[in-house]
Write a protein that holds these residues in place. Structure first.
Motif, mmCIF file in Angstrom:
data_model
loop_
_atom_site.group_PDB
_atom_site.id
_atom_site.type_symbol
_atom_site.label_atom_id
_atom_site.label_comp_id
_atom_site.label_asym_id
_atom_site.label_seq_id
_atom_site.Cartn_x
_atom_site.Cartn_y
_atom_site.Cartn_z
ATOM 1 N N GLN A 57 0.761 -0.638 0.136
ATOM 2 C CA GLN A 57 -0.002 0.094 -0.161
ATOM 3 C C GLN A 57 0.612 1.026 0.340
ATOM 4 O O GLN A 57 2.078 1.136 0.660
ATOM 5 C CB GLN A 57 -1.257 0.290 1.397
ATOM 6 N N SER A 58 -0.038 2.149 -0.341
ATOM 7 C CA SER A 58 1.317 3.210 -0.203
ATOM 8 C C SER A 58 -0.019 4.870 0.247
ATOM 9 O O SER A 58 -0.510 4.215 -0.501
ATOM 10 C CB SER A 58 1.169 3.988 -1.743
ATOM 11 N N THR A 59 0.093 5.587 1.134
ATOM 12 C CA THR A 59 -0.067 6.723 1.655
ATOM 13 C C THR A 59 0.590 7.654 1.238
ATOM 14 O O THR A 59 1.753 7.725 1.548
ATOM 15 C CB THR A 59 0.232 6.646 3.434
ATOM 16 N N THR A 60 -0.550 8.791 1.011
ATOM 17 C CA THR A 60 0.106 10.240 0.183
ATOM 18 C C THR A 60 -1.049 10.702 1.572
ATOM 19 O O THR A 60 -1.997 10.578 1.212
ATOM 20 C CB THR A 60 -0.543 10.231 -0.887
ATOM 21 N N THR A 61 -0.225 11.943 1.901
ATOM 22 C CA THR A 61 -0.822 13.077 2.776
ATOM 23 C C THR A 61 -1.002 14.434 1.956
ATOM 24 O O THR A 61 0.609 14.630 1.804
ATOM 25 C CB THR A 61 -0.665 13.242 4.248
ATOM 26 N N SER A 62 -2.091 15.540 1.971
ATOM 27 C CA SER A 62 -1.887 16.728 1.239
ATOM 28 C C SER A 62 -2.413 17.486 2.773
ATOM 29 O O SER A 62 -3.329 17.582 3.527
ATOM 30 C CB SER A 62 -2.153 16.960 0.172
ATOM 31 N N ALA A 63 -2.054 18.916 2.766
ATOM 32 C CA ALA A 63 -1.786 19.830 3.511
ATOM 33 C C ALA A 63 -2.504 20.817 2.835
ATOM 34 O O ALA A 63 -1.731 21.470 1.958
ATOM 35 C CB ALA A 63 -0.939 19.823 4.967
#
Length: 127
Positions: free
Chosen positions: A67-73
């Motif tokens: 799995q890959s997780t990306t977070t944008s703020a």
């Protein structure tokens, strides 16, 4: 330098390759990489070589490999209507998605289809 890296990435994605996930004396599983048609051609060659010619593909499809997780703020600064100053509000969004690859599982020789197809004629009806 960036142009060279981009060219290299494009050249590699145009190629098809294979990677053995597992291999036994009687078959195995191969992961296809890059161009699907070219990779499948290489997989067929590898299966035929491993099995001395005759092989049966028993399963083909996507397999989850991680799995890959990306977070944008983002920060949102707005002025209040009553002119009491500005307020800053932060928000973030996290997306997790499965990483997959196409895999082919095979056995050496001939394998009848699942469900008994090719197991012979059905039994006679009861009397």
């Amino acid at each position: 330098m960036r142009k060279r890296l981009l060219f290299l990435a494009l050249a590699l994605s145009a190629c098809g390759g294979i990677r053995y996930v597992q291999r036994t004396q009687t078959g195995g599983t191969i992961a296809l990489q890059g161009d699907p048609e070219k990779a499948m051609e290489k997989a067929r060659e590898a299966m035929a070589q491993h099995c001395n010619g005759q092989y049966t593909v028993t399963q083909e499809g996507e397999a989850v490999i991680g799995q890959s997780t990306t977070t944008s703020a983002a920060a949102d600064t707005r002025e209040h209507r009553d002119n009491r100053g500005e307020s800053t509000q932060a928000s973030s969004r996290t997306v997790t998605q499965n990483e997959t690859e196409w895999r082919v599982t095979y056995v050496c020789g001939y394998a009848p289809p699942p469900g008994g197809g090719g197991a012979g004629p059905p039994p006679p009806p009861p009397r």
